[in-house]
Design an enzyme around this catalytic site. Structure first.
Site, PDB file in Angstrom:
ATOM      1  N   HIS B 302      -3.079  10.263   2.653  1.00 30.58           N
ATOM      2  CA  HIS B 302      -3.659   9.301   3.598  1.00 30.58           C
ATOM      3  C   HIS B 302      -2.800   9.298   4.870  1.00 30.58           C
ATOM      4  O   HIS B 302      -3.332   9.429   5.960  1.00 30.58           O
ATOM      5  CB  HIS B 302      -3.711   7.919   2.957  1.00 30.58           C
ATOM      6  CG  HIS B 302      -4.390   6.886   3.794  1.00 30.58           C
ATOM      7  ND1 HIS B 302      -5.693   7.020   4.229  1.00 30.58           N
ATOM      8  CD2 HIS B 302      -3.958   5.691   4.286  1.00 30.58           C
ATOM      9  CE1 HIS B 302      -6.020   5.967   4.957  1.00 30.58           C
ATOM     10  NE2 HIS B 302      -4.995   5.146   5.010  1.00 30.58           N
ATOM     11  N   GLU B 313       2.513   4.947   0.264  1.00 28.55           N
ATOM     12  CA  GLU B 313       1.778   6.030  -0.409  1.00 28.55           C
ATOM     13  C   GLU B 313       2.757   6.925  -1.178  1.00 28.55           C
ATOM     14  O   GLU B 313       2.488   7.330  -2.309  1.00 28.55           O
ATOM     15  CB  GLU B 313       0.992   6.859   0.611  1.00 28.55           C
ATOM     16  CG  GLU B 313       0.194   7.988  -0.049  1.00 28.55           C
ATOM     17  CD  GLU B 313      -0.624   8.806   0.943  1.00 28.55           C
ATOM     18  OE1 GLU B 313      -0.298   8.778   2.150  1.00 28.55           O
ATOM     19  OE2 GLU B 313      -1.585   9.463   0.499  1.00 28.55           O
ATOM     20  N   HIS B 339      -6.772   8.995  13.155  1.00 30.98           N
ATOM     21  CA  HIS B 339      -7.292   8.289  11.981  1.00 30.98           C
ATOM     22  C   HIS B 339      -8.745   7.879  12.239  1.00 30.98           C
ATOM     23  O   HIS B 339      -9.005   6.994  13.041  1.00 30.98           O
ATOM     24  CB  HIS B 339      -6.398   7.065  11.723  1.00 30.98           C
ATOM     25  CG  HIS B 339      -6.699   6.346  10.459  1.00 30.98           C
ATOM     26  ND1 HIS B 339      -7.763   6.662   9.652  1.00 30.98           N
ATOM     27  CD2 HIS B 339      -6.057   5.324   9.848  1.00 30.98           C
ATOM     28  CE1 HIS B 339      -7.771   5.857   8.606  1.00 30.98           C
ATOM     29  NE2 HIS B 339      -6.744   5.037   8.708  1.00 30.98           N
ATOM     30  N   PHE B 398      -7.367  -1.476   4.662  1.00 26.79           N
ATOM     31  CA  PHE B 398      -7.128  -2.918   4.773  1.00 26.79           C
ATOM     32  C   PHE B 398      -8.044  -3.622   3.780  1.00 26.79           C
ATOM     33  O   PHE B 398      -9.235  -3.297   3.675  1.00 26.79           O
ATOM     34  CB  PHE B 398      -7.452  -3.427   6.184  1.00 26.79           C
ATOM     35  CG  PHE B 398      -6.435  -3.016   7.224  1.00 26.79           C
ATOM     36  CD1 PHE B 398      -5.208  -2.494   6.887  1.00 26.79           C
ATOM     37  CD2 PHE B 398      -6.737  -3.185   8.577  1.00 26.79           C
ATOM     38  CE1 PHE B 398      -4.278  -2.143   7.858  1.00 26.79           C
ATOM     39  CE2 PHE B 398      -5.818  -2.832   9.556  1.00 26.79           C
ATOM     40  CZ  PHE B 398      -4.593  -2.308   9.203  1.00 26.79           C
TER      41      PHE B 398
END
Lengths: 82, 411
Positions: B302, B313, B339, B398
């Site tokens: 990610h 992560e 992103h 989120f």
């Protein structure tokens, strides 16, 4: 200055083309929005809203259902400019 | 019976290119898709971040005028990627009721919503166009694709912030495995490079503020990373049961071996520093794939380039892979693309599939000084991968969303 009927027709044809992709030459006075040009109600309202802005007129919601053909709309807009 | 699922088509429009081929080539060449924004609103609103990963090819160059007027930019990207994937798969015959769409967005039609509000304020309610609602609804992209390919087996939208794209792919698995449907277009999109989301993400200190060096701003795992870089675009995969694909003699990129979704229930934005739910998403994915952590030979992480997220992560991966984690080549492709939020998992799934097919892990840019707290084997120039391997792609969002998918080489 008020636009002529031909000028309103060609302006309306441009709006219809932008919304639906229909060729401007196919937009003729006798054509029915729903039956000939296959314009659905949501596209019709988009064209109405854009036409109000473009021609500086008000097209009341209750009037929209009476605008069955391109000619009806051109007449209404032409006289509403008045 | 459990059907095997294969990938038979890929599509993308990204900051690196308008299709998969150009995107993949630029990615391997180590190019950055991050550029300074040249919009009037940058100066007008004095937005604190002046760069992003703008789509390399404008949708208006690909779609008709009517499509661009009737679809939010997010749906435009979705349609472009889905059409490429669909054409790539070359499906000429499919039962519409056995064809479905799983397509994600993180935010939805934010341009449409905010433009319409501007119109309302400036010109009044009469000027708010009637297409506003269908354009802003988050299921708009999935619906546009569904109508385009005549999918009547269900059109669903995953919305889980930055995990959305991966979740959409994971959500396709059960229905394909059971044989309920034959084919799915799955993926995700985002078009949120707008002054409001930029200001809001910047306000929460999530974005890199490296305005002077846009191409250096997205730097996962680097000690000097200072936030993520927004990107836009879409990615799409055609997923198909192996039986259906073989019956029509399709080319097969890879097997979609597993996928899982878990949730932290820890904090609305911060990842759980223990990483237990994120680790469980990896473990559940591997279980579904009939594999063990020892089988994983490539990870598309990610890795958004935020100080906290990259470490979280890593901690989660360490829980799963232990000391062997240091031996697994990890690619952090957001260093090139930025992103894409709801589109991120989708383009990264495309990258993972291509990595298996071409046996090549894509590079990670800007890793000048690796963060000593993160002990990973980060791929910084294209690296050869083995022949029969398993790879995973992670996404976290989120809300505490964790989504992971696993792909296996297909021969």
């Amino acid at each position: 200055m008020a636009l002529s009927q031909d000028e309103v027709l060609s302006g309306l044809a441009e709006l219809i083309n932008e919304e639906t992709g229909i060729d401007t030459d196919s937009v003729k006075l006798e054509k029915s929005f729903a039956n000939d040009l296959d314009i659905d109600s949501i596209s019709m309202m988009t064209i109405v809203v854009n036409a109000e802005e473009k021609f500086g007129v008000k097209i009341p919601d209750e009037e929209v259902k009476n605008l069955l053909t391109v000619g009806d709309a051109v007449s209404f807009i032409t006289s509403a400019q008045g | 019976m459990n059907h095997k699922i294969v990938v038979t088509g890929v599509g993308a429009t990204t900051p690196l290119g308008g299709d998969v081929k150009s995107t993949w080539e630029a990615l391997l060449e180590g190019k950055s898709g991050i550029r300074t924004l040249e919009y009037d609103w940058v100066a007008k609103y004095e937005v604190p971040v002046t760069f992003a990963g703008i789509a390399k090819v404008a949708s208006s160059e690909v779609l008709t005028l009517q499509e661009t007027k009737r679809l939010d930019p997010s749906s435009q990207f979705a349609l472009i990627a889905a059409r490429e994937a669909w054409a790539d798969a070359g499906i000429t015959e499919v039962d519409p009721i056995r064809l479905s769409v799983e397509f994600a967005t993180g935010i939805g039609g934010v341009w449409t919503l905010l433009d319409a509000f501007d119109t309302l304020k400036e010109k009044g309610p009469r000027r708010v166009l009637p297409m506003t609602v269908p354009m802003l609804m988050p299921n708009g992209p999935a619906a546009a694709i569904g109508m385009d390919i005549a999918a009547r087996g269900g059109v669903r939208t995953s919305v889980s912030a930055c995990a959305s794209g991966t979740e959409a792919i994971a959500n396709a698995i059960t229905r394909l495995q059971s044989g309920e449907i034959d084919v799915v277009i799955a993926g995700g999109c985002e078009a949120a490079i707008h002054p409001l989301p930029i200001s809001a993400f910047a306000s929460m200190q999530a974005l890199s503020k490296r305005n002077d060096e846009p191409a250096k701003a997205s730097r996962p795992y680097d000690i000097a990373r200072d936030g993520f870089v927004m990107g836009e675009g879409a990615g799409a995969l055609v997923l198909e049961t192996e039986a259906h694909a073989k019956a029509r003699g399709a080319k097969i990129y890879a097997e979609l071996a597993g996928g899982a979704v878990t949730s932290d229930a820890y904090h609305i934005t911060a990842p759980d520093p223990e990483g237990s739910a994120a680790a469980r998403a990896v473990i559940d994915t591997l279980k579904m794939a009939g594999a063990s952590p020892d089988d994983v030979a490539h990870i598309n992480a990610h890795a958004t380039s935020t100080p906290v997220g990259d470490v979280a992560e890593y901690v989660a991966l360490k829980r799963v892979f232990g000391e062997r984690l240091k031996e697994i080549p990890v690619s952090a492709t957001k260093s090139s693309t930025g992103h894409l939020l709801g589109g991120a998992g989708a383009i990264e799934a495309v990258f993972t599939v291509l990595a298996l097919k071409h046996r090549l892990a894509p590079p990670t840019l800007n890793l000048d000084n690796p963060d000593p707290a993160i002990e990973l084997d980060v791929v910084t120039s294209p690296r050869e991968l083995g022949e029969n391997i398993l790879a995973i792609s992670n996404s976290f969002g989120f809300g505490g969303h964790n989504a992971v998918v696993a792909f296996r080489s297909y021969n």
